[in-house]
Write a protein that holds these residues in place. Structure first.
Motif, PDB file in Angstrom:
ATOM      1  N   GLY A  53      -8.669   0.466  -0.340  1.00 38.59           N
ATOM      2  CA  GLY A  53      -8.644   1.714   0.383  1.00 38.59           C
ATOM      3  C   GLY A  53      -9.876   2.770  -0.031  1.00 38.59           C
ATOM      4  O   GLY A  53     -10.715   3.090   1.203  1.00 38.59           O
ATOM      5  N   ASP A  62       3.161  -2.275   4.227  1.00 39.97           N
ATOM      6  CA  ASP A  62       3.185  -0.832   3.964  1.00 39.97           C
ATOM      7  C   ASP A  62       4.591  -0.491   3.788  1.00 39.97           C
ATOM      8  O   ASP A  62       5.354  -1.236   3.637  1.00 39.97           O
ATOM      9  CB  ASP A  62       2.581  -0.138   4.981  1.00 39.97           C
ATOM     10  CG  ASP A  62       3.226  -0.305   6.445  1.00 39.97           C
ATOM     11  OD1 ASP A  62       4.350  -1.010   6.407  1.00 39.97           O
ATOM     12  OD2 ASP A  62       2.639  -0.019   7.647  1.00 39.97           O
ATOM     13  N   THR A  75       0.928  -1.269  -0.040  1.00 33.26           N
ATOM     14  CA  THR A  75       0.069   0.000   0.022  1.00 33.26           C
ATOM     15  C   THR A  75       0.743   1.265  -0.030  1.00 33.26           C
ATOM     16  O   THR A  75       2.050   1.292   0.341  1.00 33.26           O
ATOM     17  CB  THR A  75      -1.020   0.006   1.282  1.00 33.26           C
ATOM     18  OG1 THR A  75      -0.223   0.277   2.455  1.00 33.26           O
ATOM     19  CG2 THR A  75      -1.367  -1.449   1.489  1.00 33.26           C
ATOM     20  N   ASP A  76       0.316   2.382  -0.542  1.00 32.70           N
ATOM     21  CA  ASP A  76       1.019   3.659  -0.464  1.00 32.70           C
ATOM     22  C   ASP A  76       0.728   4.467   0.755  1.00 32.70           C
ATOM     23  O   ASP A  76       0.758   5.918   0.684  1.00 32.70           O
ATOM     24  CB  ASP A  76       0.753   4.421  -1.735  1.00 32.70           C
ATOM     25  CG  ASP A  76      -0.772   4.648  -2.025  1.00 32.70           C
ATOM     26  OD1 ASP A  76      -1.576   4.361  -1.131  1.00 32.70           O
ATOM     27  OD2 ASP A  76      -1.131   5.311  -3.103  1.00 32.70           O
ATOM     28  N   LYS A  77       0.025   3.901   1.763  1.00 28.83           N
ATOM     29  CA  LYS A  77      -0.387   4.528   3.059  1.00 28.83           C
ATOM     30  C   LYS A  77       0.948   5.306   3.645  1.00 28.83           C
ATOM     31  O   LYS A  77       2.103   4.445   3.826  1.00 28.83           O
ATOM     32  CB  LYS A  77      -0.786   3.727   4.153  1.00 28.83           C
ATOM     33  CG  LYS A  77      -1.890   4.314   4.885  1.00 28.83           C
ATOM     34  CD  LYS A  77      -2.701   3.328   5.764  1.00 28.83           C
ATOM     35  CE  LYS A  77      -3.791   4.064   6.570  1.00 28.83           C
ATOM     36  NZ  LYS A  77      -4.878   3.160   7.174  1.00 28.83           N
ATOM     37  N   GLY A 135      -4.581   4.332   1.590  1.00 30.49           N
ATOM     38  CA  GLY A 135      -3.869   3.006   1.395  1.00 30.49           C
ATOM     39  C   GLY A 135      -4.390   2.302   0.129  1.00 30.49           C
ATOM     40  O   GLY A 135      -5.009   1.251   0.259  1.00 30.49           O
TER      41      GLY A 135
END
Length: 580
Positions: free
Chosen positions: A238, A266, A162-164, A180
């Protein structure tokens, strides 16, 4: 109770709490000076009389205390001191050194989603694994995946990065305020015989249809998140409250491949895992100085870890045309290097590295509830460990530019190449040449394949469907007639009963035809069934080929683990490559 809770101060490396007892061959808990100590080989002192005094580990005060063993192990009362080895007792032979048990010394690992779980064998290992299990977060994805893990079948794990932006130092990555998204997604297919695996990357900018998704809420209720048509794949996670189960459903909808489980990590996973193994080797063709990701590397080989490793897999401006597809290639090269480092003897023989790796991986990992239990993690560890890195193929879903866009920003599935790739994964076919283990057959059975073979044009056979997918008999017939030269063949419809294995029945005087057809189809001697001849539609003697449930598709040899694949940019985990 885990090792961290037994008399140790906070923030202490768990690896420093376990030591190898050379006498027993087991890892035992080593405590701080203020806490009870595990027994160490050598002369033993007489036990204090007050053996029942409370110890700090038991919640009591410090003072005379009994010995403490590894968690879960009963400790007998101390005995009186025996003579040291240089003081032999008259009339007795010296004791032989205890043999070290390989099973009790074993440290096992598992990979996927760049996340590996370390298991320490034995009773103490079970307690520690329960501690690791407590680190792992789980998500109930309902019927989006399998309800259990099978050790005897092929399986698909959807690996999601994820890009959280949570976590220290991650402010410069991903979208500000991101919930995310599925920023990096890999469908990992592990073959039934564990001889090979395929890691298929899914571009985040691939246009797909996201189906309606049932998600579990914290209060136990369910909520349906409405689907969307013609949107980027990364929005399957997300957005609108979509969980990993929604991403699994999107994969099934778009590719026809059912993910069984998921693993999600993450940004912190890359940083902590690479640090745990003391860095990962990477290679770049040209020097890199990317002000956006702050990645600086000289041309050639380098070792990256922590923040620098994350910058390496996140940068889009240092390689290729600065697009996501080029970044995927770099990530695949990085993962291959990480897998090699994970499986190296330097890592596998170091208890300190393994424990650090286990702690880092499990704290950064979220999985579906079906694989979040201690026994399941152990089973998955053993199965994934069987796959050699040279047979782990990295590939990307074949795509092309979205024709609906003037300014190219997204991609769509390449219908000329992608269907065969999806079929190969569904049918458990390797993308690499794998040396298949030959099953030992009795000499008489193996001999059925030996001898003269007819020309394909002389083979007369009828094809029945005995458990294969609908339409398989006609598809195989088309292959035999147009590509294999077996023109004297016909479709005889469905068999009376379903078969697990494909068979070829023939009369003794048709043995040369049977051997020729067996070679074309990849049949074993056991699949050849000598018997009586039957007649075809023209009243001529013919053999009978019955396609069983093991049939993998027209033209796919039954004894092969790979077939000719479409033009595909792929690599394997054992290859060392330089990003460009």
């Amino acid at each position: 109770m885990d090792a961290q809770g037994r008399g140790r101060a906070e923030n202490v490396d768990p690896a420093d709490q376990w030591v190898l007892n050379p006498r027993t061959g087991e890892y035992e808990l080593r405590l701080s000076p203020s806490a009870p100590q595990s027994a160490v080989p050598g002369p033993r002192r007489a036990a204090p009389r007050d053996t029942d005094a409370a110890s700090p580990a038991d919640g009591g005060t410090a003072g005379p205390a009994r010995r403490t063993s590894a968690p879960g192990r009963e400790v007998p009362p101390q005995r009186r001191r025996r003579p040291a080895p240089e003081e032999p007792v008259p009339g007795r032979r010296g004791r032989r050194p205890a043999k070290k048990s390989k099973g009790k010394r074993a440290l096992l690992w598992v990979g996927g989603s760049t996340a590996f779980v370390v298991l320490v064998a034995g009773v103490g290992g079970y307690v520690y694994l329960k501690h690791l299990e407590g680190n792992v977060s789980t998500t109930d994805v309902g019927d989006a995946g399998s309800s259990s893990f099978s050790k005897d079948e092929a399986f698909n794990i959807l690996v999601i990065g994820t890009d959280k932006r949570t976590g220290a130092g991650n402010e410069g990555y991903g979208d500000t305020g991101s919930v995310g998204h599925a920023d990096t997604t890999i469908l990992l297919h592990v073959a039934k015989d564990r001889s090979n695996a395929t890691a298929l990357s899914i571009p985040r900018d691939l246009i797909v249809d996201i189906p309606d998704c049932e998600t579990k809420q914290e209060d136990g209720s369910t909520e349906i998140v409405p689907g969307e048509t013609g949107v980027r794949f990364n929005r399957s996670l997300g957005e609108g409250g979509r969980d990993a189960g929604c991403t699994m459903r999107t994969v099934k909808e778009a590719f026809g491949i059912q993910p069984n489980h998921f693993m999600m990590a993450d940004f912190n996973a890359v940083k902590t895992l690479t640090t745990a193994v003391d860095g990962v080797d990477v290679c770049v063709e040209k020097a890199v100085d990317d002000p956006k990701s702050h990645l600086k590397l000289p041309a050639g080989e380098s070792k990256v870890e922590g923040e620098q490793a994350l910058a390496f897999v996140r940068t889009r401006h240092a390689f290729g045309n600065e697009g996501d597809l080029d970044r995927i290639k770099v990530q695949q090269q990085f993962l291959g290097s990480l897998m090699r480092k994970m499986s190296s003897s330097d890592t596998l023989t170091s208890p300190t590295k393994l424990v650090k790796l286990a702690e880092a991986a499990t704290k950064a990992l979220t999985v579906d509830s079906a694989i979040g239990k201690v026994g399941t993690l152990k089973d998955m560890a053993l199965e994934l460990k069987k796959v050699p890195t040279k047979n782990i193929t990295f590939a990307t879903v074949p795509v092309k530019d979205n024709p609906a866009e003037k300014v190219k920003a997204t991609v769509v599935v390449d219908e000329a190449k992608a269907p065969q790739v999806f079929d190969m994964i569904r049918n458990d076919i390797s993308f690499t040449e794998v040396k298949k283990k030959e099953k030992k057959e009795k000499a008489a059975v193996a001999a059925r394949l030996e001898g003269e073979k007819s020309d394909p044009s002389e083979i007369r056979v009828r094809v029945l469907n005995g458990g294969a997918a609908a339409g398989s008999a006609q598809q195989e017939l088309n292959y035999l007639q147009t590509e294999a030269g077996v023109t004297k063949s016909e479709n005889a419809g469905n068999a009376d009963t379903e078969l697990a294995k494909t068979t070829l029945e023939y009369a003794p005087d048709q043995a040369d035809q049977a051997r020729a057809l067996a070679e074309i189809l990849g049949l074993s001697g056991a699949a050849m069934k000598p018997g009586e001849s039957v007649t075809n539609a023209q009243g001529l003697p013919t053999m009978t080929l019955t396609l069983g449930k093991d049939f993998k598709g027209a033209g796919v040899k039954l004894d092969a683990t790979s077939v000719k694949t479409p033009e595909l940019d792929k690599s394997t985990a054992d290859q060392v490559q330089c990003a460009s």
